[in-house]
Design an enzyme around this catalytic site. Structure first.
Site, PDB file in Angstrom:
ATOM      1  N   ILE A 177       0.840  -1.196   0.000  1.00 35.18           N
ATOM      2  CA  ILE A 177       0.000   0.000   0.000  1.00 35.18           C
ATOM      3  C   ILE A 177       0.877   1.249   0.000  1.00 35.18           C
ATOM      4  O   ILE A 177       1.598   1.523   0.954  1.00 35.18           O
ATOM      5  CB  ILE A 177      -1.007  -0.027   1.181  1.00 35.18           C
ATOM      6  CG1 ILE A 177      -1.976   1.150   1.108  1.00 35.18           C
ATOM      7  CG2 ILE A 177      -0.303  -0.126   2.523  1.00 35.18           C
ATOM      8  CD1 ILE A 177      -3.183   0.998   2.015  1.00 35.18           C
ATOM      9  N   GLU A 178       0.826   1.979  -1.099  1.00 32.17           N
ATOM     10  CA  GLU A 178       1.654   3.168  -1.283  1.00 32.17           C
ATOM     11  C   GLU A 178       0.841   4.259  -1.977  1.00 32.17           C
ATOM     12  O   GLU A 178      -0.271   4.029  -2.457  1.00 32.17           O
ATOM     13  CB  GLU A 178       2.885   2.842  -2.134  1.00 32.17           C
ATOM     14  CG  GLU A 178       3.778   1.749  -1.582  1.00 32.17           C
ATOM     15  CD  GLU A 178       5.036   1.570  -2.415  1.00 32.17           C
ATOM     16  OE1 GLU A 178       5.768   2.566  -2.594  1.00 32.17           O
ATOM     17  OE2 GLU A 178       5.287   0.438  -2.883  1.00 32.17           O
ATOM     18  N   ALA A 179       1.440   5.435  -2.021  1.00 34.48           N
ATOM     19  CA  ALA A 179       0.918   6.554  -2.815  1.00 34.48           C
ATOM     20  C   ALA A 179      -0.567   6.787  -2.551  1.00 34.48           C
ATOM     21  O   ALA A 179      -0.971   7.005  -1.416  1.00 34.48           O
ATOM     22  CB  ALA A 179       1.199   6.295  -4.296  1.00 34.48           C
TER      23      ALA A 179
END
Length: 318
Positions: free
Chosen positions: A140-142
């Site tokens: 889970i990024e950005a």
């Protein structure tokens, strides 16, 4: 003579039966424990070849993204039944296993394009069903990470997945600061407790802090910060919190020109064993060779032997 012959034949047959022992059952591979990232663009090493040359048994395959709607596709474009399915089949036939990673830094994330936790869980479930998975990794990024609504949607979906697939392990991999998860990371852990979402492993990515520094020390500090937040949130002991924590490093030059050396990574693996972490990985097998300068997708940017980081990861026992 006939009775004697029958007796001798019986003795020989009995002896043969007595000396035949079944082959030991192959130990099940934990696809979460020591599973470096492997992606299908640029330099694409053959997974089975890597297994044979290094002894690694599992890979984290990147990435499952949105095809523009609430439907999972490899890199947002490749069918679940195409070449990636063949890769998984071949890795398993060679005695290994995989965990797919949903998300990553770029591309369209399912957490954005699925309108509800139930819809997102349905997208995750399609991948679980397609490959009879033992685990999934949510990188889970950005846009998915720095958004409260999207964080809650991901956690809600994972709660549904756990209810419907209690044997499937869930991993959340997220960015971190040198001292542990940032505000968004801490929120994610805290909200999992509040929503009753049973995440099996929390992992941080201890790199891209800035230019230079002791990456072994930074990794320990970041994981300790994660452990401390997991400990306080869920009321665990240090040992229990470490056993629900993990990390995913980056081999060689990082995006911000830090350097994780092979010795750094060997030290990281050794330290992780002493803490009994649940997971150690790195980005990525595709880069696990020398021969280029700077950070790249096809090699590490430092002098190294081929698959030196992958071989070091085989020493991780959790």
């Amino acid at each position: 003579m006939k009775p004697v012959r029958r007796f001798l034949v019986g003795v020989v047959a009995a002896a043969c039966v007595a000396t035949v022992t079944p082959a030991p059952a192959q130990a099940a591979v934990n696809p979460v424990l020591a599973a470096p990232y492997l992606y299908q663009w640029g330099n694409k090493p053959n997974g089975v070849t890597v297994m044979n040359q290094t002894g690694i048994k599992a890979f984290t395959l990147a990435f499952i993204l949105s095809d523009g709607g609430c439907n999972p596709a490899w890199d947002g474009s490749r069918s679940l039944t195409g070449a990636d399915a063949t890769l998984i089949k071949n890795i398993r036939a060679a005695g290994g296993d995989i965990v797919p990673s949903f998300g990553g830094w770029s591309g369209k994330k399912l957490g954005q394009f699925c309108s509800s936790p139930a819809a997102l869980a349905g997208a995750y479930q399609k991948v679980i069903n397609a490959y009879q998975l033992k685990a999934i990794d949510i990188d889970i990024e950005a846009q998915e990470f720095e958004n409260a609504t999207t964080q809650d949607r991901v956690l809600g979906a994972l709660k549904i997945i756990k209810t419907n697939n209690p044997g499937v392990r869930t991993v959340i991999t997220m960015p971190t600061e040198r001292t542990g998860p940032n505000t968004w990371g801490k929120r994610l852990v805290t909200r999992a407790k509040e929503l009753g979402t049973p995440i099996d492993v929390w992992a941080v990515m201890p790199f891209d802090f800035g230019n230079g520094g002791d990456m072994f020390a930074y990794t320990k500090s970041a994981v300790d910060g994660l452990k401390n937040h997991v400990k306080s949130t869920f009321g665990l002991t240090d040992d229990a919190a470490y056993r629900r924590s993990g990390l995913s490093s980056m081999n060689g030059k990082t995006d911000t020109n830090e350097t994780v050396t092979p010795q750094n990574f060997r030290d990281i693996v050794g330290w992780a064993n002493t803490k009994h972490l649940a997971r150690v990985s790195f980005w990525a097998v595709n880069r696990d060779r020398g021969g280029c300068s700077g950070s790249g997708s096809d090699c590490s940017g430092i002098p190294q032997a081929s698959y030196e980081f992958t071989k070091a990861l085989t020493k991780f026992t959790g």
